[in-house]
Write a protein that holds these residues in place. Sequence first.
Motif, mmCIF file in Angstrom:
data_model
loop_
_atom_site.group_PDB
_atom_site.id
_atom_site.type_symbol
_atom_site.label_atom_id
_atom_site.label_comp_id
_atom_site.label_asym_id
_atom_site.label_seq_id
_atom_site.Cartn_x
_atom_site.Cartn_y
_atom_site.Cartn_z
ATOM 1 N N VAL A 24 0.825 -1.202 0.000
ATOM 2 C CA VAL A 24 0.000 0.000 0.000
ATOM 3 C C VAL A 24 0.863 1.257 0.000
ATOM 4 O O VAL A 24 0.673 2.164 -0.822
ATOM 5 C CB VAL A 24 -0.935 -0.005 1.231
ATOM 6 C CG1 VAL A 24 -1.666 1.322 1.343
ATOM 7 C CG2 VAL A 24 -1.931 -1.150 1.134
ATOM 8 N N PHE A 25 1.833 1.341 0.925
ATOM 9 C CA PHE A 25 2.630 2.564 1.025
ATOM 10 C C PHE A 25 3.475 2.776 -0.226
ATOM 11 O O PHE A 25 3.708 3.915 -0.643
ATOM 12 C CB PHE A 25 3.511 2.533 2.280
ATOM 13 C CG PHE A 25 4.695 1.617 2.212
ATOM 14 C CD1 PHE A 25 5.886 2.034 1.640
ATOM 15 C CD2 PHE A 25 4.619 0.329 2.726
ATOM 16 C CE1 PHE A 25 6.984 1.189 1.585
ATOM 17 C CE2 PHE A 25 5.701 -0.522 2.671
ATOM 18 C CZ PHE A 25 6.888 -0.098 2.092
ATOM 19 N N ALA A 26 3.933 1.686 -0.868
ATOM 20 C CA ALA A 26 4.765 1.817 -2.068
ATOM 21 C C ALA A 26 3.948 2.375 -3.228
ATOM 22 O O ALA A 26 4.398 3.290 -3.945
ATOM 23 C CB ALA A 26 5.366 0.460 -2.434
ATOM 24 N N ALA A 27 2.740 1.845 -3.413
ATOM 25 C CA ALA A 27 1.899 2.314 -4.511
ATOM 26 C C ALA A 27 1.502 3.777 -4.327
ATOM 27 O O ALA A 27 1.628 4.595 -5.247
ATOM 28 C CB ALA A 27 0.646 1.437 -4.610
ATOM 29 N N ILE A 28 1.065 4.127 -3.127
ATOM 30 C CA ILE A 28 0.609 5.496 -2.867
ATOM 31 C C ILE A 28 1.776 6.478 -2.888
ATOM 32 O O ILE A 28 1.711 7.549 -3.499
ATOM 33 C CB ILE A 28 -0.129 5.549 -1.521
ATOM 34 C CG1 ILE A 28 -1.384 4.679 -1.584
ATOM 35 C CG2 ILE A 28 -0.509 6.985 -1.163
ATOM 36 C CD1 ILE A 28 -2.050 4.472 -0.250
ATOM 37 N N MET A 287 5.407 -0.261 9.497
ATOM 38 C CA MET A 287 4.422 -0.360 8.424
ATOM 39 C C MET A 287 3.449 0.816 8.468
ATOM 40 O O MET A 287 3.192 1.470 7.439
ATOM 41 C CB MET A 287 3.650 -1.671 8.548
ATOM 42 C CG MET A 287 2.574 -1.849 7.484
ATOM 43 S SD MET A 287 1.444 -3.219 7.808
ATOM 44 C CE MET A 287 0.497 -2.576 9.194
ATOM 45 N N PHE A 288 2.927 1.109 9.657
ATOM 46 C CA PHE A 288 1.984 2.215 9.772
ATOM 47 C C PHE A 288 2.648 3.562 9.497
ATOM 48 O O PHE A 288 2.028 4.445 8.894
ATOM 49 C CB PHE A 288 1.335 2.210 11.157
ATOM 50 C CG PHE A 288 0.119 1.350 11.247
ATOM 51 C CD1 PHE A 288 -1.109 1.802 10.798
ATOM 52 C CD2 PHE A 288 0.189 0.067 11.753
ATOM 53 C CE1 PHE A 288 -2.244 1.012 10.864
ATOM 54 C CE2 PHE A 288 -0.930 -0.739 11.822
ATOM 55 C CZ PHE A 288 -2.147 -0.269 11.377
ATOM 56 N N MET A 289 3.872 3.736 9.911
ATOM 57 C CA MET A 289 4.552 5.013 9.663
ATOM 58 C C MET A 289 4.792 5.229 8.169
ATOM 59 O O MET A 289 4.640 6.343 7.661
ATOM 60 C CB MET A 289 5.856 5.067 10.453
ATOM 61 C CG MET A 289 5.644 5.167 11.959
ATOM 62 S SD MET A 289 7.161 5.347 12.915
ATOM 63 C CE MET A 289 7.548 7.060 12.580
ATOM 64 N N TRP A 290 5.162 4.177 7.454
ATOM 65 C CA TRP A 290 5.338 4.308 6.002
ATOM 66 C C TRP A 290 4.007 4.642 5.330
ATOM 67 O O TRP A 290 3.952 5.453 4.396
ATOM 68 C CB TRP A 290 5.917 3.023 5.417
ATOM 69 C CG TRP A 290 7.416 2.938 5.479
ATOM 70 C CD1 TRP A 290 8.160 2.107 6.250
ATOM 71 C CD2 TRP A 290 8.341 3.745 4.743
ATOM 72 N NE1 TRP A 290 9.508 2.339 6.036
ATOM 73 C CE2 TRP A 290 9.646 3.331 5.109
ATOM 74 C CE3 TRP A 290 8.206 4.767 3.803
ATOM 75 C CZ2 TRP A 290 10.797 3.910 4.581
ATOM 76 C CZ3 TRP A 290 9.349 5.347 3.266
ATOM 77 C CH2 TRP A 290 10.631 4.917 3.656
ATOM 78 N N ILE A 291 2.940 4.026 5.798
ATOM 79 C CA ILE A 291 1.620 4.292 5.213
ATOM 80 C C ILE A 291 1.209 5.736 5.463
ATOM 81 O O ILE A 291 0.702 6.428 4.563
ATOM 82 C CB ILE A 291 0.581 3.313 5.782
ATOM 83 C CG1 ILE A 291 0.826 1.899 5.231
ATOM 84 C CG2 ILE A 291 -0.841 3.763 5.434
ATOM 85 C CD1 ILE A 291 -0.037 0.843 5.866
ATOM 86 N N ILE A 292 1.402 6.224 6.686
ATOM 87 C CA ILE A 292 1.051 7.607 7.005
ATOM 88 C C ILE A 292 1.889 8.580 6.172
ATOM 89 O O ILE A 292 1.380 9.579 5.646
ATOM 90 C CB ILE A 292 1.246 7.875 8.506
ATOM 91 C CG1 ILE A 292 0.248 7.047 9.322
ATOM 92 C CG2 ILE A 292 1.062 9.356 8.824
ATOM 93 C CD1 ILE A 292 0.482 7.110 10.812
ATOM 94 N N LEU A 293 3.184 8.281 6.035
ATOM 95 C CA LEU A 293 4.066 9.130 5.234
ATOM 96 C C LEU A 293 3.572 9.214 3.795
ATOM 97 O O LEU A 293 3.490 10.305 3.204
ATOM 98 C CB LEU A 293 5.492 8.567 5.286
ATOM 99 C CG LEU A 293 6.545 9.266 4.405
ATOM 100 C CD1 LEU A 293 6.679 10.726 4.811
ATOM 101 C CD2 LEU A 293 7.892 8.555 4.547
ATOM 102 N N ALA A 294 3.225 8.056 3.218
ATOM 103 C CA ALA A 294 2.726 8.039 1.843
ATOM 104 C C ALA A 294 1.404 8.801 1.729
ATOM 105 O O ALA A 294 1.181 9.545 0.766
ATOM 106 C CB ALA A 294 2.551 6.599 1.379
ATOM 107 N N ALA A 295 0.533 8.627 2.721
ATOM 108 C CA ALA A 295 -0.768 9.295 2.688
ATOM 109 C C ALA A 295 -0.626 10.814 2.770
ATOM 110 O O ALA A 295 -1.343 11.545 2.078
ATOM 111 C CB ALA A 295 -1.629 8.792 3.840
#
Length: 440
Positions: A24-28, A287-295
């Motif tokens: 998820v974080f890579a795509a976003i 994992m959550f930090m990468w997702i938040i960063l991407a978002a």
Amino acid sequence: MSYGMIATMMFSLMMLLMATGQRVFAAIGAVASIAAILLWGNGGVEIPFTAAVKLMNWYPMLTLPMFIFMGYILSESKIADDLYKMFHVWMGPMPGGLAIGTIGLMVLVSAMNGLSVAGMAIGATIALPELLKRKYDKKMVTGVVQAGSSLGILVPPSVVLVLYAMIARQPVGQLWLAGVIPGLVMAVLFILYVAIRCRINPSLGPVLSAEERNVPMSEKLRLLGAGILPLGIFAVMMVPFVNGWTSLVESSAIGAMAAFLAAILKRRMTRVVFENSVRSTLAISCMFMWIILAALGFGAVFDGLGAVKSIETLFTEQLGLSPWTILILMQLSFLVMGTFLDDTAMLVIVAPLYVPLVHALGFDLIWYGVLYTVTSQIAYITPPFGYNLFLMRAMAPPGITLRDIYSSIGPFVAIMVLSLILIMIFPQMALWLPDYVYGK
């Protein structure tokens, strides 16, 4: 090319990348970074950089690893297992008592971990085999575990609400308090359903045999004390925060330390338990930090394109839809996306669009955070591709088929939809507690 078309292309490319199985974080993050550089040249590099700095400066983010560590300590040290033994002894003598106790177990596990997968793992591996062994109806109890585990993303300390708080720029503490009453109401409705159904048809949830019910009061009290320990840890953590004696970050540290000390005092803090807890905490937190960063990066690009304003104009002016109609359409889109995405992915994908739009329509963002979370719970367990359905299939005993899992969930989905409607009609279900606490 118009900005609206660029925003549409970004969204489509992101969905395409996720369909290929990319993280998820890579795509976003990739779509956001590439779009920023193509749109604004070298200056676009500042967007993901600024998002990273914003994340590092967000002090409440420290609560995330603390609460995850607390949950894993309680799980790995088997303290959570004591909860089920307590419910087994105290609730077993009544029809459907073990199923009702399992819902109580799910609520307490949610208060310890904040992730639905933790409740699913404990319910499927500890509670479900015991229920089946005692001739409980397999469809009913399979639904109990799935529905109960979904409470993990609503009852504090919900990790999903931490993610929503970061993206929507809302206080985590208020969001957690907003989830308390809706979560408890939903749990009570689950319990009433099981109790009434087993009262009408006792064969669905037989009482324990006379041998199992014949437990000395001293043993019952011992198990009660062991089972209440996790609840005590939760109280030690949350009472100072609710009364304003500690900050959210300080309370999370108290909770993590209390769980660690409890494991030591019960002589269950081994090197393996500690290493597994630390490794799992690090993996989930990163994992959550990468997702938040991407978002954050993706949201910044969308803000720069004016995509939110374009969508608001489309719905309110060109289509002439009312704010409530738009809100209901948003919730329906979550149900559709929930058939193939988890709650984190859904939030990250649509938050840059939905959160500003919800604010522009005049709705409270704390209240909407609870609505989003409840809708995600429904999407989690809605056939044909609900995320929790396949988690249950992977964890359930061999006797539980996918058909059983699908057919078990209908009544609980209906209860969740009822809860969602109640929260929409009576917003104070979510807003009263944070208003009361923070109003002091």
